[in-house]
Design a protein around this motif. Structure first.
Motif, PDB file in Angstrom:
ATOM      1  N   ALA A 188       0.892  -1.299  -0.064  1.00 44.23           N
ATOM      2  CA  ALA A 188       0.012   0.001   0.070  1.00 44.23           C
ATOM      3  C   ALA A 188       0.899   1.374   0.123  1.00 44.23           C
ATOM      4  N   VAL A 189       1.875   1.117   0.817  1.00 45.33           N
ATOM      5  CA  VAL A 189       2.569   2.410   0.685  1.00 45.33           C
ATOM      6  C   VAL A 189       3.572   2.572  -0.569  1.00 45.33           C
ATOM      7  N   CYS A 190       3.985   1.285  -1.245  1.00 45.08           N
ATOM      8  CA  CYS A 190       4.728   1.440  -2.329  1.00 45.08           C
ATOM      9  C   CYS A 190       3.838   2.007  -3.723  1.00 45.08           C
ATOM     10  N   GLU A 191       2.707   1.598  -3.525  1.00 41.79           N
ATOM     11  CA  GLU A 191       1.610   2.374  -4.587  1.00 41.79           C
ATOM     12  C   GLU A 191       1.434   3.830  -4.364  1.00 41.79           C
ATOM     13  N   VAL A 192       1.203   4.225  -2.952  1.00 45.75           N
ATOM     14  CA  VAL A 192       0.974   5.786  -2.870  1.00 45.75           C
ATOM     15  C   VAL A 192       2.526   6.264  -3.254  1.00 45.75           C
ATOM     16  N   VAL A 193       3.598   5.845  -2.828  1.00 43.63           N
ATOM     17  CA  VAL A 193       4.883   6.503  -3.409  1.00 43.63           C
ATOM     18  C   VAL A 193       4.877   6.675  -4.723  1.00 43.63           C
ATOM     19  N   HIS A 194       4.353   5.587  -5.359  1.00 48.38           N
ATOM     20  CA  HIS A 194       4.574   5.274  -6.991  1.00 48.38           C
ATOM     21  C   HIS A 194       3.351   6.664  -7.598  1.00 48.38           C
ATOM     22  N   LEU A 238       5.921  11.365   1.944  1.00 47.58           N
ATOM     23  CA  LEU A 238       4.690  10.741   2.224  1.00 47.58           C
ATOM     24  C   LEU A 238       5.056  10.268   3.726  1.00 47.58           C
ATOM     25  N   ASP A 239       6.275  10.252   4.491  1.00 43.96           N
ATOM     26  CA  ASP A 239       6.709  10.043   5.473  1.00 43.96           C
ATOM     27  C   ASP A 239       6.054  11.367   6.540  1.00 43.96           C
ATOM     28  N   ILE A 240       6.199  12.552   5.869  1.00 42.89           N
ATOM     29  CA  ILE A 240       5.666  13.722   6.474  1.00 42.89           C
ATOM     30  C   ILE A 240       4.230  13.705   6.738  1.00 42.89           C
ATOM     31  N   TYR A 241       3.419  13.286   5.320  1.00 44.72           N
ATOM     32  CA  TYR A 241       2.027  13.105   5.365  1.00 44.72           C
ATOM     33  C   TYR A 241       1.573  12.195   6.339  1.00 44.72           C
ATOM     34  N   PHE A 242       2.205  11.144   6.405  1.00 43.71           N
ATOM     35  CA  PHE A 242       1.583  10.108   7.581  1.00 43.71           C
ATOM     36  C   PHE A 242       1.624  10.604   8.895  1.00 43.71           C
ATOM     37  N   ASP A 288      -6.425  14.528   1.255  1.00 40.30           N
ATOM     38  CA  ASP A 288      -6.467  14.241   2.729  1.00 40.30           C
ATOM     39  C   ASP A 288      -7.228  12.764   2.978  1.00 40.30           C
ATOM     40  N   GLU A 289      -8.396  12.787   2.364  1.00 43.27           N
ATOM     41  CA  GLU A 289      -9.208  11.356   2.822  1.00 43.27           C
ATOM     42  C   GLU A 289      -8.748  10.168   2.073  1.00 43.27           C
ATOM     43  N   GLU A 290      -8.401  10.455   0.945  1.00 43.83           N
ATOM     44  CA  GLU A 290      -7.844   9.316   0.102  1.00 43.83           C
ATOM     45  C   GLU A 290      -6.495   8.690   0.819  1.00 43.83           C
ATOM     46  N   LEU A 291      -5.616   9.547   1.255  1.00 42.47           N
ATOM     47  CA  LEU A 291      -4.492   9.137   1.895  1.00 42.47           C
ATOM     48  C   LEU A 291      -4.854   8.392   3.367  1.00 42.47           C
ATOM     49  N   ALA A 347      -7.552   6.887   3.891  1.00 44.40           N
ATOM     50  CA  ALA A 347      -7.993   5.727   3.521  1.00 44.40           C
ATOM     51  C   ALA A 347      -6.931   4.453   3.503  1.00 44.40           C
ATOM     52  N   VAL A 348      -5.973   4.855   3.207  1.00 50.64           N
ATOM     53  CA  VAL A 348      -4.644   3.943   2.923  1.00 50.64           C
ATOM     54  C   VAL A 348      -4.062   4.090   4.308  1.00 50.64           C
ATOM     55  N   PHE A 349      -3.664   5.155   4.865  1.00 47.46           N
ATOM     56  CA  PHE A 349      -2.855   5.194   6.180  1.00 47.46           C
ATOM     57  C   PHE A 349      -3.754   4.371   7.318  1.00 47.46           C
ATOM     58  N   ARG A 350      -4.760   4.357   7.524  1.00 43.39           N
ATOM     59  CA  ARG A 350      -5.704   3.984   8.653  1.00 43.39           C
ATOM     60  C   ARG A 350      -5.178   2.337   8.921  1.00 43.39           C
ATOM     61  N   PRO A 351      -5.748   1.459   7.645  1.00 43.93           N
ATOM     62  CA  PRO A 351      -5.457   0.120   7.853  1.00 43.93           C
ATOM     63  C   PRO A 351      -4.024  -0.327   7.811  1.00 43.93           C
ATOM     64  N   PHE A 352      -3.327   0.390   7.167  1.00 44.81           N
ATOM     65  CA  PHE A 352      -1.858   0.153   7.168  1.00 44.81           C
ATOM     66  C   PHE A 352      -1.226   0.444   8.616  1.00 44.81           C
ATOM     67  N   PHE A 353      -1.544   1.538   9.244  1.00 47.62           N
ATOM     68  CA  PHE A 353      -1.017   1.970  10.408  1.00 47.62           C
ATOM     69  C   PHE A 353      -1.422   0.797  11.564  1.00 47.62           C
TER      70      PHE A 353
END
Length: 199
Positions: A57-63, A77-81, A169-172, A174-180
């Motif tokens: 999921a992280v690799c996909e957002v970085v891409h 992305l680290d800062i966004y997280f 914001d919301e899109e990110l 949606a990825v961050f919450r389950p990953f975290f």
């Protein structure tokens, strides 16, 4: 992961938090020069970074970020997280962000002698400006990015980076919450395994 996430994933042990906080500045086997719990935090930092860097999921957002931000996509992305964690801190912690941050600042003062030199140079500014709380706002993220551009020569457009965060914001999240949540479980398991190896 950036500062707040690394600290948060350490649990409640102050020295583990400190080690995780300074992990980037401790290279190779020099972690062995620190007290055991700080060593544990440094190694946890490395494990968290490795887990994050290889998570699909992280690799996909970085891409997705790379066309706009190039080789700094991962850094951004680290800062966004940290923003996503700080701005919704109540979803992850029963302790308010302000109180949590102040408690960690106390740890920095208690164990100041263990901080690597480059951390000693900025830690007072970090504390006095309430840097951890500022991750909760887009303006605070802008300030952090401005510092990175000025002192670390990160070649990105800060305005463009903040605008991207605002628009996604919301899109990110949606990825961050389950990953975290997965990363929290990983961090707990890592520390449990580490403790068993120490016995």
């Amino acid at each position: 992961m950036n500062y707040l996430a690394h600290i948060f994933l350490s649990g409640s042990n102050r020295k583990v938090q400190l080690g995780n906080f300074v992990g980037d500045a401790v290279k190779g086997s020099s972690y062995r020069n620190y007290p055991p719990d700080i060593c544990k935090g440094i190694l946890l930092h490395r494990a968290i970074d490795d887990y994050t860097d290889h998570h699909p999921a992280v690799c996909e957002v970085v891409h997705a970020l790379q066309p706009e931000f190039g080789r700094y996509a991962g850094v951004l992305l680290d800062i966004y997280f940290d923003y996503l964690l700080a701005s919704r801190f109540g979803l992850f912690s029963e302790i308010p962000l302000k109180r949590y941050s102040r408690n960690f600042y106390l740890s920095l003062l208690m164990y100041y002698r263990y901080l690597p030199l480059r951390f000693k140079r900025f830690v007072w500014h970090f504390i006095l400006t309430g840097r951890l709380q500022k991750y909760a706002t887009r303006n605070g993220i802008k300030e952090s990015l401005d510092i990175m551009v000025e002192y670390h020569h990160i070649d990105i457009s800060v305005d463009k980076a903040v605008r991207y965060l605002e628009e996604h914001d919301e899109e990110l999240f949606a990825v961050f919450r389950p990953f975290f949540i997965e990363l929290q479980k990983f961090s707990i398991e890592y520390q449990d395994n580490y403790n068993r190896q120490e016995l």
